[in-house]
Design an enzyme around this catalytic site. Structure first.
Site, mmCIF file in Angstrom:
data_model
loop_
_atom_site.group_PDB
_atom_site.id
_atom_site.type_symbol
_atom_site.label_atom_id
_atom_site.label_comp_id
_atom_site.label_asym_id
_atom_site.label_seq_id
_atom_site.Cartn_x
_atom_site.Cartn_y
_atom_site.Cartn_z
ATOM 1 N N TRP A 183 0.934 -1.113 -0.140
ATOM 2 C CA TRP A 183 0.000 0.058 0.132
ATOM 3 C C TRP A 183 0.955 1.167 -0.053
ATOM 4 C CZ3 TRP A 183 -2.245 3.997 3.284
ATOM 5 C CH2 TRP A 183 -3.577 4.448 2.778
ATOM 6 N N ASN A 229 -6.174 0.204 3.286
ATOM 7 C CA ASN A 229 -4.780 -0.334 4.043
ATOM 8 C C ASN A 229 -5.141 -1.553 4.853
ATOM 9 O OD1 ASN A 229 -2.123 -0.525 4.298
ATOM 10 N ND2 ASN A 229 -2.177 1.182 5.828
ATOM 11 N N ASP A 230 -6.181 -2.074 5.389
ATOM 12 C CA ASP A 230 -6.455 -2.903 6.337
ATOM 13 C C ASP A 230 -6.501 -4.373 5.695
ATOM 14 O OD1 ASP A 230 -6.669 -4.129 8.922
ATOM 15 O OD2 ASP A 230 -9.000 -3.602 9.039
ATOM 16 N N TRP A 279 -0.954 -7.486 3.029
ATOM 17 C CA TRP A 279 -0.200 -7.561 1.919
ATOM 18 C C TRP A 279 0.722 -8.819 1.604
ATOM 19 C CZ3 TRP A 279 -2.471 -4.398 -0.875
ATOM 20 C CH2 TRP A 279 -3.103 -3.319 -0.348
ATOM 21 N N TYR A 304 1.599 -13.008 8.188
ATOM 22 C CA TYR A 304 1.932 -11.413 8.313
ATOM 23 C C TYR A 304 2.680 -11.317 9.606
ATOM 24 C CZ TYR A 304 1.498 -6.592 9.787
ATOM 25 O OH TYR A 304 2.411 -5.439 10.361
HETATM 26 N N1 ABN Z 1 -1.009 -4.608 6.451
HETATM 27 C C1 ABN Z 1 -0.979 -5.055 7.573
HETATM 28 C C2 ABN Z 1 -2.125 -6.039 8.026
HETATM 29 C C3 ABN Z 1 -1.742 -7.256 8.037
HETATM 30 C C4 ABN Z 1 -2.844 -8.211 8.265
HETATM 31 C C5 ABN Z 1 -4.304 -7.600 8.459
HETATM 32 C C6 ABN Z 1 -4.528 -6.532 8.100
HETATM 33 C C7 ABN Z 1 -3.515 -5.366 7.974
#
Ligand code: ABN
Length: 174
Positions: A101, A149-150, A153, A162
């Site tokens: 993002w 952005n939530d 990625w 993550y």
């Molecule tokens: N971009 C950070 C993120 C990771 C997992 C879930 C939401 C946000």
């Protein structure tokens, strides 16, 4: 008899005068000013006048591992600098996300806007003690995918777990 007293008083006068003058020399205004001048000059010479970086104390300048640091203005995740990595590099054992993002943040040092890529680092569990930031400046609701952005990625990576997020300046925002 009279002359004896005269001589005695004259001697006494002399002694008192000498002492008074000596005391005035030692404790008088001039001697105070002279001493204060010497002290101030000494302090000025002894104090090193070194150049130092004033940017650290500029308004808005915060350490990289705090959410308020300018490059984190649009971040949603754990700071990699508090997860074993740095501001711009993933911690050892994790891999940088193939997609990211991009936000726009203003650098308080020069007042310019920069594009900042928020890449997730993938393939390792999250660190409990990591600093989590939710600044997400410029984010829009989820139905605008490009502005939301939530999102994990790491979705385009082989390891989709993550770990943390880095903030990498990718250029000036025109
Ligand atoms: N971009 C950070 C993120 C990771 C997992 C879930 C939401 C946000």
């Amino acid at each position: 008899m009279n002359s004896l007293f005269d001589r005695l008083f004259s001697k006494l006068d002399k002694v008192v005068e000498t002492r008074t003058r000596a005391s005035a020399r030692e404790f008088g205004r001039r001697s105070f000013l002279a001493r204060a001048g010497v002290t101030m000059l000494g302090a000025a010479v002894a104090t090193p006048i070194l150049p130092f970086d004033r940017r650290a104390s500029a308004a808005g300048a915060l350490p990289e591992d705090e959410c308020g640091y300018w490059r984190h203005c649009a971040l949603d995740g754990n700071l990699c600098s508090t997860s074993g990595g740095t501001l711009t590099s993933c911690p050892p054992g994790s891999t940088v996300s193939a997609v990211s993002w991009v936000g726009t943040c203003q650098n308080p040092d020069d007042g310019k806007d920069y594009l900042v890529s928020y890449n997730d680092c993938c393939g390792k569990p999250q660190v409990n003690s990591a600093t989590f930031c939710y600044t997400s400046e410029g984010e829009r609701p989820g139905y605008r995918m490009g502005l939301y952005n939530d999102i994990n990625w790491c979705m385009a990576n082989t390891d989709k777990g993550y770990h943390c997020t880095v903030s990498v300046v990718v250029g000036l925002a025109e």
